[in-house]
Motif scaffolding. Structure first.
Motif, PDB file in Angstrom:
ATOM      1  N   LYS A 156       8.394  27.128   7.189  1.00 17.26           N
ATOM      2  CA  LYS A 156       9.834  26.859   7.283  1.00 17.26           C
ATOM      3  C   LYS A 156      10.117  25.359   7.194  1.00 17.26           C
ATOM      4  O   LYS A 156      11.068  24.943   6.512  1.00 17.26           O
ATOM      5  N   ASN A 157       9.310  24.566   7.858  1.00 16.07           N
ATOM      6  CA  ASN A 157       9.501  23.116   7.806  1.00 16.07           C
ATOM      7  C   ASN A 157       9.257  22.578   6.393  1.00 16.07           C
ATOM      8  O   ASN A 157       9.980  21.691   5.923  1.00 16.07           O
ATOM      9  N   ARG A 158       8.258  23.120   5.732  1.00 18.75           N
ATOM     10  CA  ARG A 158       7.973  22.696   4.363  1.00 18.75           C
ATOM     11  C   ARG A 158       9.121  23.070   3.421  1.00 18.75           C
ATOM     12  O   ARG A 158       9.523  22.283   2.550  1.00 18.75           O
TER      13      ARG A 158
ATOM     14  N   HIS B 237      12.249  23.528   4.338  1.00 19.17           N
ATOM     15  CA  HIS B 237      13.407  22.711   4.708  1.00 19.17           C
ATOM     16  C   HIS B 237      13.330  21.331   4.046  1.00 19.17           C
ATOM     17  O   HIS B 237      14.342  20.826   3.536  1.00 19.17           O
ATOM     18  N   ARG B 238      12.145  20.739   4.030  1.00 15.14           N
ATOM     19  CA  ARG B 238      11.993  19.432   3.380  1.00 15.14           C
ATOM     20  C   ARG B 238      12.251  19.525   1.885  1.00 15.14           C
ATOM     21  O   ARG B 238      12.866  18.636   1.288  1.00 15.14           O
ATOM     22  N   ALA B 239      11.793  20.621   1.270  1.00 13.04           N
ATOM     23  CA  ALA B 239      12.023  20.799  -0.162  1.00 13.04           C
ATOM     24  C   ALA B 239      13.510  20.970  -0.464  1.00 13.04           C
ATOM     25  O   ALA B 239      14.026  20.416  -1.452  1.00 13.04           O
TER      26      ALA B 239
ATOM     27  N   GLN C 203      15.962  19.779   1.297  1.00 10.45           N
ATOM     28  CA  GLN C 203      16.614  18.488   1.514  1.00 10.45           C
ATOM     29  C   GLN C 203      16.532  17.604   0.264  1.00 10.45           C
ATOM     30  O   GLN C 203      17.433  16.816  -0.012  1.00 10.45           O
ATOM     31  N   LEU C 204      15.474  17.761  -0.504  1.00 11.21           N
ATOM     32  CA  LEU C 204      15.312  16.972  -1.720  1.00 11.21           C
ATOM     33  C   LEU C 204      16.056  17.575  -2.908  1.00 11.21           C
ATOM     34  O   LEU C 204      16.575  16.850  -3.764  1.00 11.21           O
ATOM     35  N   THR C 205      16.097  18.900  -2.986  1.00  9.15           N
ATOM     36  CA  THR C 205      16.638  19.562  -4.175  1.00  9.15           C
ATOM     37  C   THR C 205      18.043  20.143  -3.974  1.00  9.15           C
ATOM     38  O   THR C 205      18.770  20.345  -4.941  1.00  9.15           O
TER      39      THR C 205
ATOM     40  N   PRO D  35      20.613  19.334  -1.059  1.00 14.48           N
ATOM     41  CA  PRO D  35      21.167  18.814   0.201  1.00 14.48           C
ATOM     42  C   PRO D  35      22.564  19.350   0.496  1.00 14.48           C
ATOM     43  O   PRO D  35      22.994  19.365   1.655  1.00 14.48           O
TER      44      PRO D  35
ATOM     45  N   GLU E  15      23.733  22.216   3.377  1.00 10.16           N
ATOM     46  CA  GLU E  15      24.066  22.010   4.782  1.00 10.16           C
ATOM     47  C   GLU E  15      25.563  21.803   4.994  1.00 10.16           C
ATOM     48  O   GLU E  15      26.034  21.833   6.125  1.00 10.16           O
TER      49      GLU E  15
ATOM     50  N   SER F  55      19.973  28.037   8.879  1.00  8.67           N
ATOM     51  CA  SER F  55      19.411  28.805   7.763  1.00  8.67           C
ATOM     52  C   SER F  55      19.213  30.272   8.090  1.00  8.67           C
ATOM     53  O   SER F  55      18.596  31.001   7.300  1.00  8.67           O
TER      54      SER F  55
END
Length: 207
Positions: free
Chosen positions: A143-145, A147-149, A151-153, A155, A158, A164
């Motif tokens: 889930k953290n991985r 979420h980071r992806a 945030q980059l692709t 944003p 949110e 989520s």
């Protein structure tokens, strides 16, 4: 007459030394399968109240441990570090057969207490609990991985959702893989449509 079985456990085999009153009787090398355990059972049944000493080797020794519990045999399971310290005082060679022999011989010299035999049901519950914790840990990491992806692709997601959790969130993510090409109002329009359809679907299901 005191009989001790010294066992050195490896991945696929066990090295066995049978010592009676500090005299070596026999040495065996048995496979870690049904045939090997059947042979080990016949040897244990041949002697009166035998003791078994072996070193804990992770998943490999677990099979032997469960077998001994099912056969109601008293055993001593040694911590690997403790076993190495004890055996280094006596052994001359470092081989599986020599380790099995010295494990049995040192049982006559060192007063080791028998290991506590836990009921197999509780052992299984402990394993399942650990497995459950590992699965939860993996889920959180994924889930953290993700979420980071996002945030980059993506944003902008949110601005539509505070969290989520929910089908609408993942519906938007799956159907708008390239958010920069679509204005924000299109997302809000699609979200409103999705929520209306979902509401109508649940309302009809209640009728």
């Amino acid at each position: 007459m005191r009989c001790v079985f010294g066992i050195d456990v490896s991945k696929a085999t066990i090295s066995l030394a049978i010592v009676v009153d500090q005299s070596l009787i026999e040495e065996f090398k048995l496979p870690m399968n049904r045939t090997g355990f059947r042979k080990l059972k016949s040897l244990l049944d041949f002697f009166h109240n035998p003791e078994v000493v072996f070193e804990a080797t992770g998943v490999y020794s677990r099979r032997l441990q469960r077998f001994l519990i099912m056969q109601r045999v008293n055993y001593v399971q040694l911590n690997p570090l403790k076993a190495r310290i004890q055996l280094n005082k006596f052994r001359r060679l470092k081989t599986d057969q020599a380790d099995a022999k010295e494990l049995a011989n040192t049982q006559f010299i060192i007063k080791r207490s028998f290991s506590y035999q836990m009921d197999p049901v509780y052992s299984q519950l402990r394993d399942l609990s650990r497995f459950y914790q590992e699965i939860n840990k993996d889920i959180v990491a994924h889930k953290n991985r993700l979420h980071r992806a996002l945030q980059l692709t993506f944003p902008e997601i949110e601005q539509l959702f505070s969290h989520s959790n929910g089908k609408a969130y993942w519906f938007i993510v799956q159907n708008f893989l390239v958010p920069k090409k679509r204005p924000l109002y299109q997302f809000k329009l699609l979200l409103s449509t999705f929520m209306i359809v979902t509401y109508i679907f649940h309302f009809n299901a209640l009728l």
